[in-house]
Design a protein around this motif. Sequence first.
Motif, PDB file in Angstrom:
ATOM      1  N   LEU A  21     117.946  60.381  17.899  1.00 47.61           N
ATOM      2  CA  LEU A  21     118.338  59.470  18.965  1.00 47.61           C
ATOM      3  C   LEU A  21     117.229  58.448  19.215  1.00 47.61           C
ATOM      4  CD1 LEU A  21     120.765  59.091  20.710  1.00 47.61           C
ATOM      5  CD2 LEU A  21     119.852  60.749  22.330  1.00 47.61           C
ATOM      6  N   SER A  22     115.992  58.925  19.231  1.00 47.50           N
ATOM      7  CA  SER A  22     114.856  58.006  19.413  1.00 47.50           C
ATOM      8  C   SER A  22     114.842  56.983  18.298  1.00 47.50           C
ATOM      9  CB  SER A  22     113.524  58.753  19.378  1.00 47.50           C
ATOM     10  OG  SER A  22     113.458  59.661  20.423  1.00 47.50           O
ATOM     11  N   LEU A  50     112.687  55.963  25.385  1.00 50.97           N
ATOM     12  CA  LEU A  50     111.979  56.741  24.364  1.00 50.97           C
ATOM     13  C   LEU A  50     111.090  57.792  25.005  1.00 50.97           C
ATOM     14  CD1 LEU A  50     111.037  53.953  21.802  1.00 50.97           C
ATOM     15  CD2 LEU A  50     112.855  55.661  21.636  1.00 50.97           C
ATOM     16  N   GLU A  51     110.441  57.397  26.079  1.00 56.52           N
ATOM     17  CA  GLU A  51     109.576  58.316  26.802  1.00 56.52           C
ATOM     18  C   GLU A  51     110.368  59.533  27.274  1.00 56.52           C
ATOM     19  OE1 GLU A  51     105.638  57.686  29.071  1.00 56.52           O
ATOM     20  OE2 GLU A  51     106.435  57.104  27.153  1.00 56.52           O
ATOM     21  N   ARG A  52     111.547  59.256  27.838  1.00 57.04           N
ATOM     22  CA  ARG A  52     112.351  60.353  28.362  1.00 57.04           C
ATOM     23  C   ARG A  52     112.741  61.332  27.253  1.00 57.04           C
ATOM     24  NH1 ARG A  52     117.320  58.577  31.589  1.00 57.04           N
ATOM     25  NH2 ARG A  52     118.288  58.319  29.574  1.00 57.04           N
ATOM     26  N   LEU A  53     113.074  60.793  26.103  1.00 60.04           N
ATOM     27  CA  LEU A  53     113.452  61.682  25.002  1.00 60.04           C
ATOM     28  C   LEU A  53     112.258  62.478  24.494  1.00 60.04           C
ATOM     29  CD1 LEU A  53     115.919  59.414  23.053  1.00 60.04           C
ATOM     30  CD2 LEU A  53     116.436  61.563  24.195  1.00 60.04           C
ATOM     31  N   ALA A 361     124.281  61.939  27.736  1.00 59.98           N
ATOM     32  CA  ALA A 361     125.039  61.063  28.626  1.00 59.98           C
ATOM     33  C   ALA A 361     124.113  60.051  29.295  1.00 59.98           C
ATOM     34  CB  ALA A 361     125.767  61.896  29.674  1.00 59.98           C
ATOM     35  N   ALA A 362     122.946  60.517  29.726  1.00 57.81           N
ATOM     36  CA  ALA A 362     122.009  59.613  30.402  1.00 57.81           C
ATOM     37  C   ALA A 362     121.539  58.518  29.443  1.00 57.81           C
ATOM     38  CB  ALA A 362     120.814  60.398  30.935  1.00 57.81           C
ATOM     39  N   THR A 363     121.236  58.926  28.204  1.00 50.66           N
ATOM     40  CA  THR A 363     120.759  57.945  27.226  1.00 50.66           C
ATOM     41  C   THR A 363     121.861  56.924  26.933  1.00 50.66           C
ATOM     42  OG1 THR A 363     119.396  59.646  26.224  1.00 50.66           O
ATOM     43  CG2 THR A 363     119.770  57.673  24.929  1.00 50.66           C
ATOM     44  N   GLN A 364     123.070  57.438  26.727  1.00 51.84           N
ATOM     45  CA  GLN A 364     124.181  56.558  26.415  1.00 51.84           C
ATOM     46  C   GLN A 364     124.396  55.534  27.531  1.00 51.84           C
ATOM     47  OE1 GLN A 364     127.390  59.159  25.508  1.00 51.84           O
ATOM     48  NE2 GLN A 364     128.003  58.005  23.712  1.00 51.84           N
ATOM     49  N   SER A 365     124.350  55.999  28.764  1.00 55.51           N
ATOM     50  CA  SER A 365     124.650  55.068  29.845  1.00 55.51           C
ATOM     51  C   SER A 365     123.526  54.027  29.973  1.00 55.51           C
ATOM     52  CB  SER A 365     124.940  55.825  31.139  1.00 55.51           C
ATOM     53  OG  SER A 365     124.002  55.542  32.111  1.00 55.51           O
ATOM     54  N   ASP A 366     122.286  54.438  29.737  1.00 50.79           N
ATOM     55  CA  ASP A 366     121.190  53.462  29.810  1.00 50.79           C
ATOM     56  C   ASP A 366     121.263  52.442  28.673  1.00 50.79           C
ATOM     57  OD1 ASP A 366     120.343  54.658  32.023  1.00 50.79           O
ATOM     58  OD2 ASP A 366     118.409  55.368  31.248  1.00 50.79           O
ATOM     59  N   VAL A 367     121.620  52.921  27.493  1.00 47.64           N
ATOM     60  CA  VAL A 367     121.718  52.005  26.350  1.00 47.64           C
ATOM     61  C   VAL A 367     122.835  50.992  26.603  1.00 47.64           C
ATOM     62  CG1 VAL A 367     122.400  51.845  23.927  1.00 47.64           C
ATOM     63  CG2 VAL A 367     120.752  53.560  24.631  1.00 47.64           C
ATOM     64  N   ARG A 368     123.951  51.482  27.181  1.00 49.08           N
ATOM     65  CA  ARG A 368     125.059  50.573  27.509  1.00 49.08           C
ATOM     66  C   ARG A 368     124.612  49.512  28.496  1.00 49.08           C
ATOM     67  NH1 ARG A 368     129.013  54.466  26.312  1.00 49.08           N
ATOM     68  NH2 ARG A 368     129.484  53.837  24.233  1.00 49.08           N
ATOM     69  N   GLY A 369     123.868  49.941  29.519  1.00 45.52           N
ATOM     70  CA  GLY A 369     123.389  49.001  30.532  1.00 45.52           C
ATOM     71  C   GLY A 369     122.549  47.915  29.889  1.00 45.52           C
ATOM     72  N   LEU A 370     121.667  48.352  29.005  1.00 42.43           N
ATOM     73  CA  LEU A 370     120.793  47.413  28.320  1.00 42.43           C
ATOM     74  C   LEU A 370     121.614  46.431  27.483  1.00 42.43           C
ATOM     75  CD1 LEU A 370     117.486  48.385  27.002  1.00 42.43           C
ATOM     76  CD2 LEU A 370     118.927  47.474  25.244  1.00 42.43           C
ATOM     77  N   ILE A 644     125.217  59.271  17.023  1.00 40.40           N
ATOM     78  CA  ILE A 644     124.154  60.287  17.109  1.00 40.40           C
ATOM     79  C   ILE A 644     124.378  61.167  18.331  1.00 40.40           C
ATOM     80  CG2 ILE A 644     121.687  60.718  17.243  1.00 40.40           C
ATOM     81  CD1 ILE A 644     121.266  57.937  16.031  1.00 40.40           C
ATOM     82  N   VAL A 645     124.677  60.523  19.469  1.00 44.41           N
ATOM     83  CA  VAL A 645     124.868  61.305  20.697  1.00 44.41           C
ATOM     84  C   VAL A 645     125.981  62.330  20.495  1.00 44.41           C
ATOM     85  CG1 VAL A 645     125.652  61.200  23.090  1.00 44.41           C
ATOM     86  CG2 VAL A 645     124.011  59.531  22.260  1.00 44.41           C
TER      87      VAL A 645
END
Length: 659
Positions: A21-22, A50-53, A361-370, A644-645
């Motif tokens: 994912l990273s 990336l930090e969160r992962l 889910a958190a990563t997906q939603s942040d990537v979408r926002g970006l 990947i998610v």
Amino acid sequence: MNPSRELAARFEAYGDWRRRLSAGIGELHEWLGEQDLVDPQVDLKVQQLLERLLQDKLIIAFVAEFSRGKSELINAIFFADFGQRLLPSAAGRTTMCPTELLHDPSRLPSIRLLPIETRARDATVSEFKNYPDEWSSFPLDLSSASRMSEALSRVSQVKRVPVATARKYGLHGDGIDSTAAPPAAGQARTVEVPCWRHAIINFPHPLLQQGLVILDTPGLNAIGTEPELTLNLLPNAHAVLFLLAADAGVSKTDLDVWTRHLAGDDPASKAGRIVVLNKIDGLWDDLRPLAETNAEIDRQVASSASMLGVRPAQVFAVSAQKALLAKVNGDDALLARSRLPTLESALSGKLIPAKREIIGAATQSDVRGLASGVCAILDARIAGIAEQLDELTALRGKNLDVIEHMMDRIREEKDQFERGLARYTALRNVFTQQTNQLFDVIGLPALRGNAAHTRRRIESSPFTKGVREAMNDFFARIAKDFSQAAEQAVEIHDMMRAMYIRFANDHGLEPFVPPAFSVLKYQKEIERLERAYNAHFNTLWNMVSKAKFALMKRFFETVASRAKHVYDISNRDVESWLKAVMAPLETQVREHHLQLRRRLESIRRIHQASDELEERITELEQARDALVAQINGLSGQLAAIDRIVEMPDMMPLAANEAA
Ligand SMILES: Nc1nc2c(ncn2[C@@H]2O[C@H](COP(=O)(O)OP(=O)(O)OP(=O)(O)O)[C@@H](O)[C@H]2O)c(=O)[nH]1
Ligand SMILES: [Mg+2]
């Protein structure tokens, strides 16, 4: 497959998935860079993701009255490979301080210990973690299991101190400790206390390297007297294993630990609770038929479950000791009989997929926002080009007068927009004022003032009532801060929304609805903290009389530091919210201005040489196609991350072969 390999394999697979994912996010970032679509905000967001992962941890805590076999169970599940008992496990009180096992690659393998003397000071264990010089550190020699276990035996160290000293640490008083020995003639009465307040064992075990953190705790009284455990470490654990022992049944102190620390009414905190009925080998009897023994174990499971108010399926009967022995000797029959494999399967089967889902889910939603921010810019550019194309195609076959007229119109539009910019600058000023007010309300200085005031009141009120009132006021003040912040955020939101509508109407910009800000998350967290505090207040107050003030103060400091954590997060969130609200307007204004200048410029060129018209139209069409390609490229990047998610739970090859 062997379930302890399964736990390791699943955990490794989870680590792999996080790394993939990273890498996916890294690729997206690189692509955006190549397309010239990054700005500092995109960089920051990617870095946070990336930090969160990377930092993602899975925390498993082991909680029980002393001698139920917590340390033995940790040894059996995680460290049997060492061929011997790694964590000290013995009759009587053994683990004397909360012990975290983790891997921090920035340090050498070591055991770090926080001296018990730090309990006489106000700071919490979390704060001390920022100051390495407060800890005693001993290296771990990974090549020698016996030297390892010798180093780890320090978590059992105790010493005798005068009663008054123990009181100062909040470790002696009625109910806390009864090991006071009669004083030798002419000597002050002394009691036994742990040498250390907290231990952190850092070593590169494969599971710990993947982000597993294990928390071993001492029995009841130690849990009750270390606020760090009750208010911070346990609530943050993803799973808590609560141990009972078959030879002791469910004793009063077992029930106390369960009800005080684990059976909270908070449904979120109930997730990941697993009850372990340990030491079932005590019921084994070679002279009895196996079925009888099993029936006896089932009965104990059922009665323990009913006493704790959980479903029998949530209770796992095991023998940690026999499981460790079986793993060390490679005795599969004994391992099966110890029933540890069933517990291990439950652990790996429930915990890791649940954790993966949350992070995914958190990563997906942040990537979408970006991506949606980037997409909005691209859409605006495409709309701008479409408008220009309309203008220019309408000019085909028209004479110079018409072109001149159009040039005047665009120039007028541009002047009008530039006059409108004054309003934008004024808005920015009001926005800055409003955000400053917001930070005044929930900034750290506000909390610090509140805490200092409360601390003084606690110190000067010897009665329950005074302390209670001071604490209630502390929480009331925080609640007020957050509700004021909520009002302020609504005001900012209303103002910005009106501004977006106005810009859209006046200049034909894309209408945009800024996101709202909710303080609910922080209010809930503070409420949870207040509930935890209240739950412990009475116990503490009743349990301790002599040491109660030292304890009360320490509890307050932990509460204050948890509150600070909530403020920190809310401040960070507010900061990114403010950006999310303001940044699109900034971008819109900048892009629109640029667009007007470009339109004027192309008309001017066509005015000078009318054969430029077709050329210019072709240029614009190409630019439009390039933008459409960028949008498609971006969705391709997003789809890759989604894949990947959502990829099925991988198991390493070896696992599939064995299955
Ligand atoms: N018979 C039997 N004894 C066990 C088992 N598990 C642990 N023990 C023994 O129980 C005693 C206590 O075990 P520990 O692992 O030290 O227990 P603990 O819960 O960590 O206790 P504290 O560290 O004092 O809080 C030790 O002597 C262990 O050998 C088991 O499954 N069967
Ligand atoms: Mg122990």
